[in-house]
Design a protein around this motif. Structure first.
Motif, short mmCIF file in Angstrom:
data_model
loop_
_atom_site.label_atom_id
_atom_site.label_comp_id
_atom_site.label_asym_id
_atom_site.label_seq_id
_atom_site.Cartn_x
_atom_site.Cartn_y
_atom_site.Cartn_z
N ASN A 71 0.69 -1.26 0.19
CA ASN A 71 0.04 -0.11 -0.23
C ASN A 71 0.91 1.25 0.14
O ASN A 71 0.53 2.38 -0.32
CB ASN A 71 -0.89 0.01 1.28
N ARG A 74 1.52 4.03 -3.19
CA ARG A 74 0.69 5.06 -3.58
C ARG A 74 1.45 6.44 -2.84
O ARG A 74 1.18 7.55 -3.47
CB ARG A 74 -0.69 4.91 -2.86
N ASP A 104 0.15 -0.76 -11.91
CA ASP A 104 0.27 -0.18 -10.63
C ASP A 104 0.35 1.48 -10.71
O ASP A 104 -0.17 2.47 -10.10
CB ASP A 104 1.35 -0.65 -9.98
N LYS A 108 -2.12 4.91 -9.71
CA LYS A 108 -1.74 5.35 -8.44
C LYS A 108 -1.20 6.92 -8.57
O LYS A 108 -1.36 7.78 -7.55
CB LYS A 108 -0.68 4.59 -7.60
#
Length: 213
Positions: A71, A74, A104, A108
């Motif tokens: 996580n 981000r 990804d 983000k």
């Protein structure tokens, strides 16, 4: 009057593809076989005298290869305006992961106009194998066009091959976005047809003109 820009650039890709080596070569002109694996994120700063009126400071974020599914990416990606995605030409699995990194990245972080950040693909460790993924490399022109990369380069941190050229390609695309944003936000600025195209002619080999700008 001299202009200064600070651009946050991500360097991402699977573990062991040579991200840290590329950054050390680009920023400090050094190479070692014995870098430790990056934990989390590391930083480096490259100052470019782009032209007589422009200084560019590239803040290079070296993202650990094992971070892709975390996580925290981000947070790391926030406010980035460009990226280098790296794979190892001697390990096909790292090429297979390229699109996962690209997806990804695109989910983000985006530019101020909502478009993906300019991204250049690096086929690294070209010094280690003259075979490796060579059968696939000619297809990277099509691969990059299909998946939204600004261009691609075969690179070697050990031999200092194409690293400056790849970074210049990325900066060209970042500046093209900056110029288009300035034009859009300033009603007194008249867009001259072909201006950005002329700028892109300076981009070195395999840095394709990006239709997004």
């Amino acid at each position: 009057m001299q202009q200064e820009h600070l651009f946050k650039v991500l360097v991402i890709g699977d573990l062991g593809v040579g991200k840290t080596s590329i950054i050390k070569r680009y920023v400090h002109q050094i190479f070692s076989q014995h870098y430790r694996a990056t934990i989390g994120v590391d930083f480096a700063l490259k100052v470019l005298q782009w032209d007589n009126q422009t200084v560019i400071r590239l803040q290079l974020w070296d993202i650990a290869g094992q971070e892709r599914y975390g996580n925290m990416t981000r947070v790391y990606y926030r406010e980035a305006v460009g990226a280098l995605i790296v794979f190892d030409v001697t390990r096909a699995s790292t090429f297979d992961a390229v699109l996962k990194w690209k997806d990804d990245l695109d989910t983000k972080v985006t530019l101020s106009n909502g478009k993906p950040v300019p991204t250049v693909l690096l086929a690294n460790k070209s010094d280690q194998s003259r075979e490796g993924l060579c059968s696939q490399i000619p297809k990277l022109d099509t691969f990059c066009k299909e998946h939204g990369f600004a261009g691609w380069f075969e690179t070697s941190a050990k031999e200092n091959t194409n690293i400056d050229a790849a970074a210049r390609c990325l900066v060209e695309h970042i500046l093209a976005h900056e110029e288009s944003t300035t034009s859009d936000s300033d009603l007194d600025v008249v867009a001259l047809p072909g201006y950005n195209n002329n700028a892109k002619e300076r981009v070195q080999a395999r840095c394709t003109a990006c239709s997004k700008f």
